[in-house]
Structures are given as C-alpha cells and as structure tokens.
Design a protein around this motif. Structure first.
Motif, PDB file in Angstrom:
ATOM      1  N   LEU A 138       0.844  -1.195   0.000  1.00 53.99           N
ATOM      2  CA  LEU A 138       0.000   0.000   0.000  1.00 53.99           C
ATOM      3  C   LEU A 138       0.879   1.243   0.000  1.00 53.99           C
ATOM      4  O   LEU A 138       1.718   1.426   0.882  1.00 53.99           O
ATOM      5  N   VAL A 139       0.678   2.095  -1.011  1.00 54.09           N
ATOM      6  CA  VAL A 139       1.425   3.342  -1.156  1.00 54.09           C
ATOM      7  C   VAL A 139       0.429   4.496  -1.065  1.00 54.09           C
ATOM      8  O   VAL A 139      -0.549   4.536  -1.820  1.00 54.09           O
ATOM      9  N   VAL A 140       0.679   5.426  -0.149  1.00 51.66           N
ATOM     10  CA  VAL A 140      -0.291   6.491   0.135  1.00 51.66           C
ATOM     11  C   VAL A 140       0.275   7.862  -0.209  1.00 51.66           C
ATOM     12  O   VAL A 140       1.357   8.242   0.258  1.00 51.66           O
ATOM     13  N   ASP A 141      -0.458   8.598  -1.028  1.00 50.33           N
ATOM     14  CA  ASP A 141      -0.160  10.007  -1.283  1.00 50.33           C
ATOM     15  C   ASP A 141      -0.795  10.802  -0.142  1.00 50.33           C
ATOM     16  O   ASP A 141      -2.012  10.945  -0.076  1.00 50.33           O
ATOM     17  N   ALA A 142       0.040  11.317   0.757  1.00 51.81           N
ATOM     18  CA  ALA A 142      -0.460  12.053   1.920  1.00 51.81           C
ATOM     19  C   ALA A 142      -0.222  13.549   1.784  1.00 51.81           C
ATOM     20  O   ALA A 142      -0.133  14.264   2.785  1.00 51.81           O
ATOM     21  N   THR A 143      -0.134  14.028   0.551  1.00 48.98           N
ATOM     22  CA  THR A 143       0.135  15.448   0.308  1.00 48.98           C
ATOM     23  C   THR A 143      -0.881  16.352   0.996  1.00 48.98           C
ATOM     24  O   THR A 143      -0.532  17.391   1.550  1.00 48.98           O
ATOM     25  N   PHE A 144      -2.170  15.961   0.975  1.00 49.26           N
ATOM     26  CA  PHE A 144      -3.221  16.804   1.538  1.00 49.26           C
ATOM     27  C   PHE A 144      -3.190  16.864   3.065  1.00 49.26           C
ATOM     28  O   PHE A 144      -3.781  17.775   3.649  1.00 49.26           O
ATOM     29  N   VAL A 145      -2.548  15.904   3.717  1.00 55.48           N
ATOM     30  CA  VAL A 145      -2.690  15.836   5.180  1.00 55.48           C
ATOM     31  C   VAL A 145      -1.382  16.013   5.952  1.00 55.48           C
ATOM     32  O   VAL A 145      -1.395  16.538   7.064  1.00 55.48           O
ATOM     33  N   THR A 146      -0.263  15.562   5.408  1.00 56.37           N
ATOM     34  CA  THR A 146       1.051  15.651   6.039  1.00 56.37           C
ATOM     35  C   THR A 146       1.108  14.829   7.336  1.00 56.37           C
ATOM     36  O   THR A 146       0.064  14.485   7.910  1.00 56.37           O
ATOM     37  N   PRO A 147       2.312  14.561   7.829  1.00 54.32           N
ATOM     38  CA  PRO A 147       2.410  13.808   9.090  1.00 54.32           C
ATOM     39  C   PRO A 147       1.894  14.564  10.301  1.00 54.32           C
ATOM     40  O   PRO A 147       1.759  13.979  11.381  1.00 54.32           O
ATOM     41  N   ALA A 148       1.565  15.849  10.152  1.00 55.50           N
ATOM     42  CA  ALA A 148       0.983  16.586  11.275  1.00 55.50           C
ATOM     43  C   ALA A 148      -0.424  16.093  11.595  1.00 55.50           C
ATOM     44  O   ALA A 148      -0.887  16.205  12.739  1.00 55.50           O
ATOM     45  N   LEU A 149      -1.127  15.537  10.587  1.00 53.17           N
ATOM     46  CA  LEU A 149      -2.509  15.099  10.776  1.00 53.17           C
ATOM     47  C   LEU A 149      -2.685  13.589  10.647  1.00 53.17           C
ATOM     48  O   LEU A 149      -3.608  13.022  11.228  1.00 53.17           O
ATOM     49  N   LEU A 150      -1.829  12.934   9.876  1.00 54.77           N
ATOM     50  CA  LEU A 150      -1.948  11.485   9.680  1.00 54.77           C
ATOM     51  C   LEU A 150      -0.598  10.921   9.267  1.00 54.77           C
ATOM     52  O   LEU A 150       0.086  11.495   8.420  1.00 54.77           O
ATOM     53  N   ARG A 151      -0.233   9.800   9.878  1.00 51.11           N
ATOM     54  CA  ARG A 151       1.005   9.104   9.499  1.00 51.11           C
ATOM     55  C   ARG A 151       0.606   7.727   8.974  1.00 51.11           C
ATOM     56  O   ARG A 151       0.398   6.775   9.752  1.00 51.11           O
ATOM     57  N   PRO A 152       0.467   7.597   7.661  1.00 45.82           N
ATOM     58  CA  PRO A 152      -0.042   6.361   7.060  1.00 45.82           C
ATOM     59  C   PRO A 152       0.718   5.103   7.458  1.00 45.82           C
ATOM     60  O   PRO A 152       0.130   4.026   7.543  1.00 45.82           O
TER      61      PRO A 152
END
Length: 395
Positions: free
Chosen positions: A181-195
């Motif tokens: 599983l590869v997650v594009d977390a551009t919208f949330v960043t590790p400040a809000l979610l760490r996949p």
C-alpha cells in the motif's frame, strides 16, 4: 594558497576552505554544490561503495537533500526517506522501482491528474497495467486485486472531492494479497496522519504543497521501509530526478512550522465549509467535517486533529457562476492551479487539474462545471467568510 598566485587562480579557489567557527547557525547551511573534492582515491571509493558517509556527485544525493529526508522520515516514523525533483518524480520512481512488465497496479480513480497520466499513458508502454477503483469502496478494491498486483496506490484525502479511504482496512487487504500500500499524503502531512502507523508500506508527498507550505520549494519525497526506500533511491538516481539543494533547503525552512500551519488550515477549512453549507448559492460542500460526507465516520476516526485546508463546493449557477465568483474575488482569493499555500486560493477542477478527462468520467468523479476546489490558508476564517459572502452575493 600564496598571495603571489595569479588573480585568476585565487578567484577560482576563493572561499573554498573557510571554517564556520565555533558558533553554529540555527538554520542548516545551504550547500549549493554539484560535486565534492576528496584527498585521495581511497576516500572517494569508500563513499561510493557506501562504506563511509559522504557525498560525491549531486545526482547521487547531497547534504541538503539528506537533511530534508531525515526530517521527513522522523516526522512520518519511517526508517528512511528519499527526496526527488517533484511529486511526480517521487511516485514515478516508486512505481518503476517496485513494479515491472507483467505486473498490475490498483489505484484510486480519484487520484491526481498527473498520477492518472502516469498510470494510463506511461506504464502501459512498459507492460504494467492498472485498474482504477474507488478506494473508499473496499469491496471494489478487493475485486480489482489480482495475483499480479504489486501496488495499491491511494490518496489519504482525494482531489478534489476530499473522499477518505480507510487506510488500515486497505493495508490489510493489500497485504493479504501480497501487494504493498502506497499512500499520497500530500493533503494531510504527518501533522494530521502518518499512514505508516496505519499499515501503509510507503507514504509520499508533493513538497510544494503543505510540507513546504509557501508555494516556493519544488520537490517530492517518499518515506517508509529502508529497503524499499533504497530501491526507490536507485530509481531516482537512474532517472536523474534528484532534488536540488536550494529546494531542499527551502522545504526544510517551511517544514519547521508544519504543525502550526496545519492546525490553522484545518480550523479555517472547517469553518468555511460550515458557512458554505448554509449559503443558498451553494448546492453541496465536500469536506470530511460535514455530517453528510460519505466517509465522515472514517474521517473522525483517522483524523482527530483535523483534515487540513482542502474542500470543494458546487455552485447552483454552474460554470457561469464559477466565472463570476472568480472575477468578484479578484486578488483576495486568487485562481491558482495548485494548493496548500499559506494564503487561500481556488481552482476550477473540470478545466484545470482534471481537464484531460472525458465528460462522462468527470461526472462519475463528481467534478461538475459548477465545482470549485478551495485551498483554505492560515488567514482568520472570519475574514475569508466575509470575502466569500461579498463575492457570492450576486449568485
């Protein structure tokens, strides 16, 4: 170097060996250099062979890129990270490192347009096929997975209708099928979610967005398991997709205020979404905080600290109303084909970010002529609501 040397010689070597002194700057130094010098071949060989830390040639990595990579890896809780010249360079290098001819990819049909082009135009020429799904529909994802599926690519929050895939469930599904599983977390960043904490194997970002935060620093970054990151790094090097030192340096400056900015973005988007939901000119608002959002429960579970600054809304007047709103907002909330700046911007997805898609596909994705994507900045929400109130008065 002797002061009797020719001026040309002294100019070429000027400042090459100036010690920094005892006091260290609070900001990491910018090493805007493409190559490093070594005292002998043995020293250079130790670096090239990975026996000793160091840098030789910029395409293989450099000091400022390393500092950024370490910072992102730390924030994501990852073993390692690799930076690249753009967000698309990051995902392209990832797919090319982890998939080969005959392999299969499952990806969210709501993915960013550039990702869709990679999957639909470039990968088929290499013998890599893709099935597009609604990543928020686990059953549909499960039906798409095959024995040849190597990667499941999703966005933590989708663009532009801000759908919320259930990452823990997707991770379990992917791993049970032998895929990553590869997650594009551009919208949330590790400040809000760490996949990675929810089972993802890799997480990637487009640096100019929230990580950098100021629409200045270019780049991309992928974080995750050290072995996977090393494979992706080789792909970045082979493709010549290395991030430049200055962009890495600027991105790190923006990263320092990430937590503060994301709290402000989240608060602003939630308040603006609430305002728009009650406005008579608006027929629908797409934001995970809204009770009518299809994944409101998933968002509440995965994002207790907010979902960032992205939302979209539909105007009853359609495309004409969109043009009128853009004109009335003027420079207050400018039209901009990107997102995540500290200042609020908007875009018309149907004719910009998703313009390459046919009309029937746009409709299936909910990207109508009247849809506007709003990237809410860190301004005071009441000011934004006031500007939108005035601009929407004629609709």
């Amino acid at each position: 170097m002797s002061s009797r040397s020719h001026l040309t010689t002294r100019a070429a070597r000027a400042g090459a060996h100036s010690p920094p002194g005892e006091a260290l700057p609070l900001v990491p130094a910018l090493h805007q250099a493409t190559v490093h010098g070594y005292p002998d071949l043995a020293s250079l060989h130790r670096v090239l062979d990975g026996e000793q830390h160091g840098h030789a040639y910029y395409r293989f990595g450099h000091y400022n890129g390393q500092v950024l990579e370490q910072a992102v890896a730390d924030l994501e809780g990852a073993d390692g990270a690799v930076a690249s010249a753009s967000g698309m360079a990051a995902i392209s290098s990832t797919v090319l490192a982890l998939a080969e001819a005959g392999d299969h990819v499952v990806a969210d049909r709501n993915a960013y347009g550039g990702t869709r082009s990679l999957l639909g135009v470039d990968l088929p020429r290499l013998g890599i096929t893709t099935t597009l799904v609604d990543a928020a529909d686990l059953a549909e994802v499960g039906r798409a997975v095959t024995p040849r599926t190597r990667l499941v690519l999703v966005e933590a929050l989708t663009n532009p209708t801000v759908r919320v895939p259930d990452l823990p469930a997707l991770a379990e599904l992917a791993h049970n099928s032998g895929a990553r599983l590869v997650v594009d977390a551009t919208f949330v960043t590790p400040a809000l979610l760490r996949p990675l904490e929810h089972g993802a194997d890799l997480v990637w970002h487009s640096v100019p967005k929230y990580l950098g935060g100021h629409s200045a620093a270019m780049g991309g970054v992928v974080a995750g398991d050290a072995g996977l990151v090393d494979r992706i790094r080789q792909s970045v090097v082979h493709l010549g997709a290395t991030l430049g030192p200055f962009d890495a340096w600027m991105a790190l400056l923006g990263l320092k205020t990430l937590g503060l900015r994301m709290r402000a973005h989240s608060r602003g988007a939630t308040e603006v979404a609430g305002f728009l939901a009650l406005h008579p000119a608006v027929t629908r608002v797409h934001h995970p905080s809204r009770p009518d959002h299809p994944q409101a429960g998933t968002a509440a579970r995965l994002y207790p600290d907010g979902t960032g600054g992205m939302l979209s809304f539909e105007l009853a007047g359609g495309r004409r109303a969109v043009d009128d709103l853009i004109a009335r907002l003027g420079h207050a909330i400018p039209l901009s084909p990107s997102l995540a700046d500290v200042a609020t911007t908007l875009v018309h997805p149907a004719t910009t970010t998703h313009r390459s898609l046919p009309v029937d596909e746009l409709e299936a994705l909910g990207v109508t002529g009247g849809l506007i994507r709003l990237s809410v900045g860190i301004e005071e929400p009441s000011d934004l609501i006031g500007e939108l109130t005035t601009a929407l008065a004629g609709n």
